[in-house]
Design a protein around this motif. Sequence first.
Motif, short mmCIF file in Angstrom:
data_model
loop_
_atom_site.label_atom_id
_atom_site.label_comp_id
_atom_site.label_asym_id
_atom_site.label_seq_id
_atom_site.Cartn_x
_atom_site.Cartn_y
_atom_site.Cartn_z
N MET A 38 39.81 42.23 31.96
CA MET A 38 40.66 43.25 31.33
C MET A 38 40.75 42.99 29.84
O MET A 38 41.19 41.90 29.43
CB MET A 38 42.06 43.21 31.99
N PHE A 122 42.94 51.82 36.91
CA PHE A 122 44.24 51.98 37.59
C PHE A 122 44.58 53.42 37.91
O PHE A 122 44.94 54.18 37.05
CB PHE A 122 45.43 51.34 36.85
N LEU A 250 44.63 47.25 42.54
CA LEU A 250 45.86 46.82 41.83
C LEU A 250 47.05 47.09 42.75
O LEU A 250 47.15 46.45 43.78
CB LEU A 250 45.97 47.49 40.47
N VAL A 279 49.92 45.71 35.42
CA VAL A 279 49.02 46.10 34.32
C VAL A 279 49.48 45.41 33.02
O VAL A 279 48.66 44.91 32.25
CB VAL A 279 48.97 47.63 34.18
N LYS A 283 47.39 42.75 30.74
CA LYS A 283 47.13 42.99 29.31
C LYS A 283 47.80 41.97 28.40
O LYS A 283 47.27 41.62 27.36
CB LYS A 283 47.61 44.39 28.92
#
Length: 295
Positions: A38, A122, A250, A279, A283
Amino acid sequence: MYSSIFGGIITDPAAMVIPIDDHMVHRGHGVFDTAAIMDGYLYELDQHLDRILRSVSMAKIDLPFDRESIRRILIQTVSASKCRNGSLRYWLSAGPGDFQLSPSAFLQPALYAVVYQDQSPFVSKGIKVVTSSIPIKPPQFATMKSVNYLPNVLSKMEAEEKGAFAAIWLDSDGFIAEGPNMNVAFVTKEKVLLMPHFDKILSGCTAKRVLALAEELVREGKLEGVRVGNVTVKEGKSASEMMLIGSGVLVRPVISWDEQVIGDGREGPVTQALLNLLVEDMKFGPSTVRVPIPY
Ligand SMILES: Cc1ncc(COP(=O)(O)O)c(C=O)c1O
C-alpha cells in the motif's frame, strides 16, 4: 518474480516459471502467504512472515534461507517490481528434484515470490454469502496455509454459481468457521464484535489486526466489546452486521447469508468504521505494521 532456483529476481514475465518436478507442483508440498503493498509500504509483512514460518514447519519443509534473508529478498522483489499498490505472494516449497511422493534428500527447498498489481483495493459494497457444501479442511490443514487450496477454490466457485461472493464454512461441530480466503466476524445486537476463534481455521493477520483496531470503537462507545469464541449459525444470522475480513477483501460488509437478510440488509456502520480504521492503519499505521520499500 524471485526464484531461489534462478537465484535472483526476474522482471520478464516469460521467465516467471517454476520447475514441474518441484514437489509443490506435483504433490502440493508447499506453503504460501500474501501481504498487501500500500502506497509503497508492505503491510503486516512481519506478521505474514511469522505465519509462513509456522506453516512451513507444520508442512515439514526445510527453510532455504533464514528469516532475515527471506525478509530481505521479499522487500527487494517488491522494490524491483516498482509496484506501489498491489500484493506480494510468496511460497516456500520442498523444491524440485524428482517425482516421488516423499521428498528425497536431493530436493533443494525453494523460495518463490511474485508481485502483482491489484484491481480493486477497497470496495465497501455489501455482498451475499452462502453456506459452503464443500467440506472444510480438518484443523491440521486449515490452520496451515499450504498450497492445497482445492476445497477453497471449489467453495468460491460454488458461491459464484449461486450468485454469491463467498461460501462460509462451518466447522465439524457446526460452529461458524471462515470463508475460502477470508475470516468472518459479526456485530451482535448488543454491539459486541464477535469472531470465531482460530483453533480450527487460518489465523488471519487482517482479522487479528481488526480485533486490535476495534478497541478504538469500544473507547468511542460504538462497540460494547470484542469477543473471540464459538459462534453459532443462529447467532451469526441474527447479528446486526456481518463482515468478511482478509488481506484481499479488507473489511467487506455482508448483507445476506443463504438469502437471509443480515441486520437491516444494508452495509453496517461498525463494518464501515472498521474498514476505515484498517485503511488508515495501512496508510498511516505504526512501523510494526508498515515496512517501507526502498525503490
Ligand atoms: C482460508 C483463509 N482464511 C483466512 C484468510 C485471511 O487471512 P489474512 O487476513 O492474513 O489475509 C485467508 C487469506 O489468505 C485464507 O486463505
